[in-house]
Design a protein around this motif. Structure first.
Motif, PDB file in Angstrom:
ATOM      1  N   SER A  36     -10.856   5.431   1.966  1.00 58.19           N
ATOM      2  CA  SER A  36     -10.243   4.589   2.996  1.00 58.19           C
ATOM      3  C   SER A  36      -9.720   5.441   4.155  1.00 58.19           C
ATOM      4  CB  SER A  36      -9.098   3.783   2.381  1.00 58.19           C
ATOM      5  OG  SER A  36      -8.336   3.186   3.397  1.00 58.19           O
ATOM      6  N   ALA A  37      -9.108   6.568   3.823  1.00 57.05           N
ATOM      7  CA  ALA A  37      -8.467   7.378   4.866  1.00 57.05           C
ATOM      8  C   ALA A  37      -9.491   8.084   5.758  1.00 57.05           C
ATOM      9  CB  ALA A  37      -7.532   8.395   4.223  1.00 57.05           C
ATOM     10  N   GLY A  41     -11.627   7.361  12.149  1.00 58.15           N
ATOM     11  CA  GLY A  41     -10.373   7.900  12.663  1.00 58.15           C
ATOM     12  C   GLY A  41     -10.411   9.419  12.749  1.00 58.15           C
ATOM     13  N   ASN A  42     -11.008  10.056  11.742  1.00 56.08           N
ATOM     14  CA  ASN A  42     -11.020  11.516  11.696  1.00 56.08           C
ATOM     15  C   ASN A  42     -12.059  12.107  12.636  1.00 56.08           C
ATOM     16  OD1 ASN A  42     -10.425  10.151   9.100  1.00 56.08           O
ATOM     17  ND2 ASN A  42      -9.649  12.165   8.609  1.00 56.08           N
ATOM     18  N   TYR A 123     -13.297  -1.603  14.833  1.00 56.50           N
ATOM     19  CA  TYR A 123     -13.822  -0.525  13.986  1.00 56.50           C
ATOM     20  C   TYR A 123     -15.318  -0.743  13.725  1.00 56.50           C
ATOM     21  CZ  TYR A 123     -12.964   3.107  10.448  1.00 56.50           C
ATOM     22  OH  TYR A 123     -12.936   4.284   9.746  1.00 56.50           O
ATOM     23  N   PHE A 244      -2.915   5.484  11.413  1.00 55.23           N
ATOM     24  CA  PHE A 244      -4.300   5.020  11.412  1.00 55.23           C
ATOM     25  C   PHE A 244      -5.152   5.859  10.473  1.00 55.23           C
ATOM     26  CE2 PHE A 244      -8.622   4.697  13.076  1.00 55.23           C
ATOM     27  CZ  PHE A 244      -8.756   3.333  13.332  1.00 55.23           C
ATOM     28  N   LEU A 246      -4.352   7.816   7.995  1.00 48.94           N
ATOM     29  CA  LEU A 246      -4.019   7.781   6.570  1.00 48.94           C
ATOM     30  C   LEU A 246      -4.059   6.360   6.008  1.00 48.94           C
ATOM     31  CD1 LEU A 246      -1.055  10.365   6.380  1.00 48.94           C
ATOM     32  CD2 LEU A 246      -3.454  10.735   5.789  1.00 48.94           C
ATOM     33  N   SER A 247      -4.516   5.410   6.804  1.00 50.91           N
ATOM     34  CA  SER A 247      -4.600   4.003   6.362  1.00 50.91           C
ATOM     35  C   SER A 247      -3.242   3.458   5.918  1.00 50.91           C
ATOM     36  CB  SER A 247      -5.577   3.837   5.198  1.00 50.91           C
ATOM     37  OG  SER A 247      -6.839   4.325   5.512  1.00 50.91           O
ATOM     38  N   MET A 250      -0.773  -0.978   6.209  1.00 48.96           N
ATOM     39  CA  MET A 250      -1.707  -2.092   6.058  1.00 48.96           C
ATOM     40  C   MET A 250      -1.695  -2.657   4.651  1.00 48.96           C
ATOM     41  SD  MET A 250      -3.826  -1.902   8.792  1.00 48.96           S
ATOM     42  CE  MET A 250      -2.215  -2.027   9.388  1.00 48.96           C
ATOM     43  N   VAL A 252      -3.020  -1.134   2.265  1.00 46.53           N
ATOM     44  CA  VAL A 252      -4.175  -0.570   1.559  1.00 46.53           C
ATOM     45  C   VAL A 252      -3.701   0.355   0.435  1.00 46.53           C
ATOM     46  CG1 VAL A 252      -6.122   1.030   1.779  1.00 46.53           C
ATOM     47  CG2 VAL A 252      -5.782  -0.754   3.470  1.00 46.53           C
ATOM     48  N   SER A 338     -14.111   2.944   4.730  1.00 50.74           N
ATOM     49  CA  SER A 338     -12.819   2.574   5.333  1.00 50.74           C
ATOM     50  C   SER A 338     -12.813   1.083   5.660  1.00 50.74           C
ATOM     51  CB  SER A 338     -12.580   3.353   6.624  1.00 50.74           C
ATOM     52  OG  SER A 338     -12.574   4.731   6.374  1.00 50.74           O
ATOM     53  N   SER A 341     -11.949  -1.289   2.905  1.00 53.81           N
ATOM     54  CA  SER A 341     -10.519  -1.362   2.598  1.00 53.81           C
ATOM     55  C   SER A 341      -9.763  -2.165   3.657  1.00 53.81           C
ATOM     56  CB  SER A 341      -9.916   0.033   2.434  1.00 53.81           C
ATOM     57  OG  SER A 341      -9.769   0.680   3.679  1.00 53.81           O
ATOM     58  N   LEU A 342     -10.380  -2.335   4.822  1.00 53.89           N
ATOM     59  CA  LEU A 342      -9.743  -3.156   5.864  1.00 53.89           C
ATOM     60  C   LEU A 342     -10.006  -4.642   5.647  1.00 53.89           C
ATOM     61  CD1 LEU A 342     -10.506  -0.967   8.999  1.00 53.89           C
ATOM     62  CD2 LEU A 342      -8.225  -1.710   8.293  1.00 53.89           C
ATOM     63  N   MET A 413       1.220  -0.752  13.069  1.00 54.58           N
ATOM     64  CA  MET A 413       1.235   0.136  11.902  1.00 54.58           C
ATOM     65  C   MET A 413       2.546   0.920  11.793  1.00 54.58           C
ATOM     66  SD  MET A 413      -2.703   1.489  11.993  1.00 54.58           S
ATOM     67  CE  MET A 413      -3.172   1.648  10.307  1.00 54.58           C
TER      68      MET A 413
HETATM   69  N1  PFF Z   1      -8.116   5.505   7.999  1.00 49.06           N
HETATM   70  C1  PFF Z   1      -9.332   4.991   8.572  1.00 49.06           C
HETATM   71  C2  PFF Z   1      -9.914   6.049   9.497  1.00 49.06           C
HETATM   72  O1  PFF Z   1      -9.264   7.067   9.760  1.00 49.06           O
HETATM   73  O2  PFF Z   1     -11.022   5.856   9.964  1.00 49.06           O
HETATM   74  C3  PFF Z   1      -9.100   3.703   9.309  1.00 49.06           C
HETATM   75  C4  PFF Z   1      -8.292   2.728   8.542  1.00 49.06           C
HETATM   76  C5  PFF Z   1      -8.735   2.250   7.305  1.00 49.06           C
HETATM   77  C6  PFF Z   1      -7.065   2.326   9.017  1.00 49.06           C
HETATM   78  C7  PFF Z   1      -7.958   1.396   6.568  1.00 49.06           C
HETATM   79  C8  PFF Z   1      -6.289   1.452   8.290  1.00 49.06           C
HETATM   80  C9  PFF Z   1      -6.732   1.013   7.074  1.00 49.06           C
HETATM   81  F1  PFF Z   1      -5.996   0.211   6.403  1.00 49.06           F
END
Ligand code: PFF
Length: 469
Positions: A36-37, A41-42, A123, A244, A246-247, A250, A252, A338, A341-342, A413
């Motif tokens: 998920s993380a 985002g990375n 996303y 964002f 580390l998710s 939300m 998650v 990811s 998990s959203l 968030m």
């Molecule tokens: N953490 C994911 C990323 O860095 O791409 C995006 C994300 C997934 C944000 C799940 C929030 C979440 F609940």
């Protein structure tokens, strides 16, 4: 990385391999949570916001936010999930009952659900870009292409709402199929192989960046902080991005925490996930910025940054077609893990209503997200000039996509994370907290609680207030 070596990251090889079930559950958590993380985002967002915010000082602020805000809040979220043992909303209900607190706390779950819905809508559009680049890389489009040609290719994709819509739809279909079948356990096995592969591929890209004569410049851009370049807006972006990436905020991590066994060290596990996630982002930065400088591109080019730089590397390096295809395919997979998990929280919530099956729930949620995604699709072309908040100076030129991103990552968030910290720090029963953390009741426990009660909330508030003024 193999299971064993990932486990070795946390230094638990011998103890864990003795008790098989616990070992696999800790791994299941680390894999699901990092799935998920680690995502767009990375690899997509971190480099481009770093470029827009001047580099080093922003990276420093981001690392600080991961350490003093992100990790404590991740631990707090997993604590709630593991203690409640249910979906985020119901876990909150459970804890509120157990500790006789106001039922209003459960709104924390509701806000997370709304934010995850909004995030997935854009996303998925970016996931669609990555999807379209898999085909482009495989068909050799990048081979030998010039900087201009690659820039024009990306510009062409953004200008074409039909193409964007098609790729966004394809991405959402992938996510809907996976979520509706509830085959996350299968995904975890896949993540176990694919995540390390992504890691290795990033190392290859960093290797390529090393071969350009601008590696030192790229490195300095990332790690040589010039504090005068850090604006209050940049600080808020760094804070928002810690959530964002580390998710967090939300639900998650609450959901995933609900199947983490009691005897697993929560602190170590959260740190493992955060370190892995941060490493991927920094590697992406190291792969990209040398290319930016070597090819005379603009670090602040915005959301297209990786789509304009990485193909240049693939156009020049030996085996570029293979590496390029593999890279974008892995990026899509990281984005899909990811994205599921959203979507999950909304689906779970829908299926808690009578007569809604998993398939129906997934379709309702998925199609609504897909529809909302059209707003982002149009933000890059037909509605590129639609900037509804332009009357406020700070939102000048911000499209609907920019606003969705801002509202979720930089407002919703951090706010819900703040409340999670306050809940666990100040309201949840002390005894339960001690049990969950398993740090004893000495210095380690007290230091953690001090951070969660004072440092984390203060950091979030300072950045917020600073930004409003
Ligand atoms: N953490 C994911 C990323 O860095 O791409 C995006 C994300 C997934 C944000 C799940 C929030 C979440 F609940």
């Amino acid at each position: 990385m193999t299971l064993q070596s990932q486990n070795a990251v946390a230094g638990e090889v011998t103890e864990d391999s003795k008790s098989g079930s616990m070992w696999s559950s800790r791994m299941a958590f680390v894999l699901a949570a990092s799935g998920s993380a680690v995502g767009l985002g990375n690899i997509w967002k971190f480099p481009y916001i770093t470029g827009e915010n001047g580099g080093g000082a922003f990276v420093l602020m981001y690392l600080l936010c991961i350490a003093i805000v992100g990790i404590p809040i991740m631990i707090a979220e997993v604590m709630i999930g593991r203690r409640g043992g249910k979906s985020p909303l119901n876990s909150m209900r459970e804890l509120v009952k157990l500790d006789r607190l106001s039922p209003r706390w459960k709104w924390l779950g509701g806000m997370g659900m709304l934010a995850s819905f909004l995030i997935l809508s854009f996303y998925s559009v970016i996931g669609g870009w990555a999807l379209s680049y898999v085909g482009a890389a495989a068909s050799g489009t990048f081979a030998g292409a010039s900087t201009e040609a690659i820039g024009a290719m990306f510009g062409g994709l953004l200008a074409d709402p039909k193409a964007l819509l098609m790729w966004h739809s394809l991405f959402m279909i992938l996510v809907i199929v996976i979520v509706s079948r509830g085959i996350r356990s299968g995904m975890e096995k896949a993540i176990n192989i694919l995540m390390p592969l992504l890691f290795v591929l990033l190392l290859v890209m960093v290797g390529y960046a090393l071969s350009t004569d601008k590696f030192a410049e790229g490195f300095a851009f990332l790690f040589n902080p010039d504090l005068s370049k850090l604006t209050t807006e940049g600080m808020l972006t760094a804070l928002g991005h810690a959530f964002f990436t580390l998710s967090l905020g939300m639900g998650v991590m609450m959901a995933y925490g609900s199947y983490l066994p009691k005897n697993v060290s929560l602190v170590k596990t959260a740190i493992t996930v955060s370190v892995l996630d941060t490493a991927v982002a920094l590697l992406a930065g190291l792969a990209i910025f040398p290319l930016v400088f070597a090819n005379g591109l603009e670090p602040g080019a915005g959301p297209g940054l990786i789509f304009q730089t990485l193909p240049l590397a693939f156009s020049q390096m030996p085996g570029g077609v293979l590496f390029g295809t593999l890279f974008f395919a892995l990026l899509v997979i990281a984005a899909v893990t990811s994205a599921i998990s959203l979507l999950e929280p909304a689906v779970e919530w829908l299926t808690e209503h009578k007569g809604i099956s998993r398939l129906t729930g997934t379709l309702i949620a998925g199609i609504s997200v897909w529809l909302l995604g059209i707003v982002t699709v149009l933000s890059f072309n037909v509605w590129a000039d639609v900037t509804p908040l332009a009357m406020f100076e700070r939102f000048e030129g911000k499209t609907l996509f920019d606003l969705l991103d801002f509202a979720t990552a930089n407002v919703m968030m951090p706010l819900s994370g703040l409340f999670v910290a306050l809940f666990v720090g100040w309201f949840m029963s002390r005894q339960a907290g001690e049990e969950q953390l398993a740090l004893g009741n000495g210095l380690a426990y007290k230091s953690f609680m001090f951070v969660l009660r004072f440092v984390t909330p203060a950091a979030v508030l300072v950045v917020f207030v600073n930004n409003l003024m």
